[in-house]
Design a protein around this motif. Structure first.
Motif, short mmCIF file in Angstrom:
data_model
loop_
_atom_site.label_atom_id
_atom_site.label_comp_id
_atom_site.label_asym_id
_atom_site.label_seq_id
_atom_site.Cartn_x
_atom_site.Cartn_y
_atom_site.Cartn_z
N LYS A 6 -13.03 4.43 -5.80
CA LYS A 6 -12.59 3.43 -4.84
C LYS A 6 -11.08 3.57 -4.66
O LYS A 6 -10.37 4.02 -5.56
N THR A 7 -10.60 3.14 -3.50
CA THR A 7 -9.16 3.15 -3.23
C THR A 7 -8.73 1.76 -2.78
O THR A 7 -9.33 1.19 -1.88
N LEU A 8 -7.71 1.26 -3.43
CA LEU A 8 -7.11 -0.03 -3.11
C LEU A 8 -5.71 0.24 -2.58
O LEU A 8 -4.90 0.87 -3.25
N THR A 9 -5.44 -0.22 -1.36
CA THR A 9 -4.09 -0.12 -0.81
C THR A 9 -3.51 -1.53 -0.75
O THR A 9 -4.10 -2.42 -0.15
N LEU A 10 -2.37 -1.69 -1.39
CA LEU A 10 -1.65 -2.96 -1.38
C LEU A 10 -0.49 -2.83 -0.41
O LEU A 10 0.28 -1.86 -0.48
N LEU A 11 -0.37 -3.77 0.50
CA LEU A 11 0.73 -3.79 1.47
C LEU A 11 1.45 -5.12 1.37
O LEU A 11 0.86 -6.18 1.57
N ARG A 12 2.73 -5.04 1.04
CA ARG A 12 3.56 -6.25 1.05
C ARG A 12 3.99 -6.49 2.49
O ARG A 12 4.32 -5.55 3.23
N HIS A 13 3.99 -7.76 2.92
CA HIS A 13 4.42 -8.08 4.28
C HIS A 13 5.81 -7.52 4.55
O HIS A 13 6.60 -7.31 3.63
N ALA A 14 6.10 -7.31 5.82
CA ALA A 14 7.41 -6.79 6.22
C ALA A 14 8.47 -7.88 6.13
O ALA A 14 8.17 -9.06 5.92
N LYS A 15 9.71 -7.47 6.31
CA LYS A 15 10.87 -8.37 6.17
C LYS A 15 10.79 -9.51 7.18
O LYS A 15 10.62 -9.29 8.37
N SER A 16 10.94 -10.71 6.66
CA SER A 16 10.84 -11.89 7.52
C SER A 16 12.22 -12.50 7.75
O SER A 16 13.18 -12.19 7.07
N TYR A 140 9.49 -3.33 -5.51
CA TYR A 140 8.40 -3.24 -4.53
C TYR A 140 8.90 -3.91 -3.25
O TYR A 140 8.65 -5.09 -3.00
N PRO A 141 9.63 -3.16 -2.40
CA PRO A 141 10.26 -3.75 -1.21
C PRO A 141 9.25 -4.23 -0.17
O PRO A 141 8.07 -3.88 -0.22
N THR A 142 9.74 -4.97 0.80
CA THR A 142 8.91 -5.42 1.91
C THR A 142 8.36 -4.22 2.67
O THR A 142 8.98 -3.17 2.72
N ALA A 143 7.17 -4.39 3.24
CA ALA A 143 6.46 -3.38 4.04
C ALA A 143 6.14 -2.11 3.26
O ALA A 143 5.92 -1.06 3.84
N THR A 144 6.09 -2.21 1.95
CA THR A 144 5.78 -1.06 1.10
C THR A 144 4.30 -1.04 0.78
O THR A 144 3.68 -2.10 0.60
N ILE A 145 3.73 0.18 0.71
CA ILE A 145 2.33 0.32 0.31
C ILE A 145 2.25 0.99 -1.06
O ILE A 145 3.02 1.89 -1.38
N ALA A 146 1.31 0.50 -1.84
CA ALA A 146 0.94 1.13 -3.11
C ALA A 146 -0.55 1.42 -3.00
O ALA A 146 -1.34 0.51 -2.71
N GLU A 147 -0.91 2.67 -3.19
CA GLU A 147 -2.32 3.07 -3.12
C GLU A 147 -2.78 3.41 -4.53
O GLU A 147 -2.17 4.23 -5.21
N ILE A 148 -3.86 2.75 -4.93
CA ILE A 148 -4.37 2.88 -6.29
C ILE A 148 -5.83 3.30 -6.21
O ILE A 148 -6.62 2.68 -5.51
N SER A 149 -6.18 4.36 -6.93
CA SER A 149 -7.58 4.78 -6.97
C SER A 149 -8.13 4.53 -8.37
O SER A 149 -7.39 4.51 -9.35
N PHE A 167 3.02 5.62 -3.19
CA PHE A 167 3.93 4.48 -3.17
C PHE A 167 4.95 4.81 -2.10
O PHE A 167 5.80 5.68 -2.28
N VAL A 168 4.83 4.16 -0.94
CA VAL A 168 5.67 4.50 0.21
C VAL A 168 6.41 3.26 0.70
O VAL A 168 5.80 2.26 1.06
N ARG A 169 7.72 3.38 0.70
CA ARG A 169 8.60 2.32 1.20
C ARG A 169 9.03 2.70 2.61
O ARG A 169 9.13 3.89 2.94
N PRO A 170 9.33 1.72 3.46
CA PRO A 170 9.80 2.04 4.81
C PRO A 170 11.00 3.00 4.80
O PRO A 170 11.06 3.92 5.61
N ARG A 171 11.90 2.83 3.86
CA ARG A 171 13.08 3.71 3.82
C ARG A 171 12.74 5.14 3.46
O ARG A 171 13.52 6.05 3.70
N ASP A 172 11.55 5.37 2.86
CA ASP A 172 11.11 6.75 2.60
C ASP A 172 10.77 7.46 3.91
O ASP A 172 10.83 8.68 3.98
N LEU A 173 10.41 6.69 4.93
CA LEU A 173 10.03 7.24 6.23
C LEU A 173 11.18 7.21 7.22
O LEU A 173 11.23 8.02 8.15
N ASP A 174 12.11 6.27 7.04
CA ASP A 174 13.26 6.12 7.92
C ASP A 174 14.40 5.52 7.10
O ASP A 174 14.39 4.32 6.81
N PRO A 175 15.39 6.32 6.71
CA PRO A 175 16.47 5.84 5.84
C PRO A 175 17.23 4.64 6.41
O PRO A 175 17.85 3.91 5.64
#
Length: 182
Positions: A6-16, A140-149, A167-175
């Motif tokens: 099974k795969t669980l993806t956790l997503l923290r809400h984006a910056k409010s 664990y910043p906002t809009a970050t995903i953690a994928e756990i299997s 484990f992907v943070r928005p800044r990993d995709l766009d500094p």
């Protein structure tokens, strides 16, 4: 993917935004940076995560708006089940919610808040010096995903039984979306 995985993806809400002091915490929406980050994560999920069988999310405004932005770039309808228990939930409550996931679901997306999401990820993934686990533990910043299997069923998921695969943070995709993310 092996049978029973099974795969669980956790997503923290984006910056409010905090610009309206009259708003209840629950009613705060995303700011411009949060909208950009959520859309970017949606595009990443489209390319990397595949299809979610089941989506459970907090009904707080910032989570609903995060999902709208993610969905726009993800390219598929997410159709979340909103569960009020996720709002400001502890890791134990979040684990209870995961235990209720449909047995036939293979990939679950859970969208919520810190500190509960971070605590849940730390509970599920054994302590190690692997780079992803170290990054998770640091922040664990906002809009970050953690994928756990993990191997097994949602109803029996337990502490220490998961493997952090992403484990992907928005800044990993766009500094430009970091490092002031929180």
């Amino acid at each position: 993917m092996t049978a029973g995985t099974k795969t669980l993806t956790l997503l923290r809400h984006a910056k409010s935004g905090w610009d309206d002091p009259a708003l209840r915490d629950y009613d705060r929406g995303l700011n411009a940076k949060g909208k950009r980050a959520a859309a970017l994560i949606g595009g990443h999920l489209r390319n990397a995560a595949g299809v979610f069988d089941h989506v459970v999310a907090s009904p707080a405004v910032r989570v609903v708006e995060t999902l709208e932005q993610v969905e726009s770039s993800y390219g598929r309808t997410l159709a979340p089940h909103f569960d009020r228990r996720i709002y400001l939930a502890s890791a134990v409550t979040l684990l209870d919610i995961i235990h209720e996931a449909p047995a036939e679901a293979v990939h679950l997306l859970l969208v919520g808040h810190n500190p509960g999401l971070e605590d849940l990820a730390m509970l599920l993934v054994p302590d190690s010096d692997e780079p992803l686990r170290v990054a998770l533990e640091a922040k664990y910043p906002t809009a970050t995903i953690a994928e756990i299997s993990f191997a097994g069923e949602w109803a029996t998921l337990a502490g220490g039984s998961g493997r952090l695969t992403r484990f992907v943070r928005p800044r990993d995709l766009d500094p430009t979306l970091g490092p002031d993310e929180d």
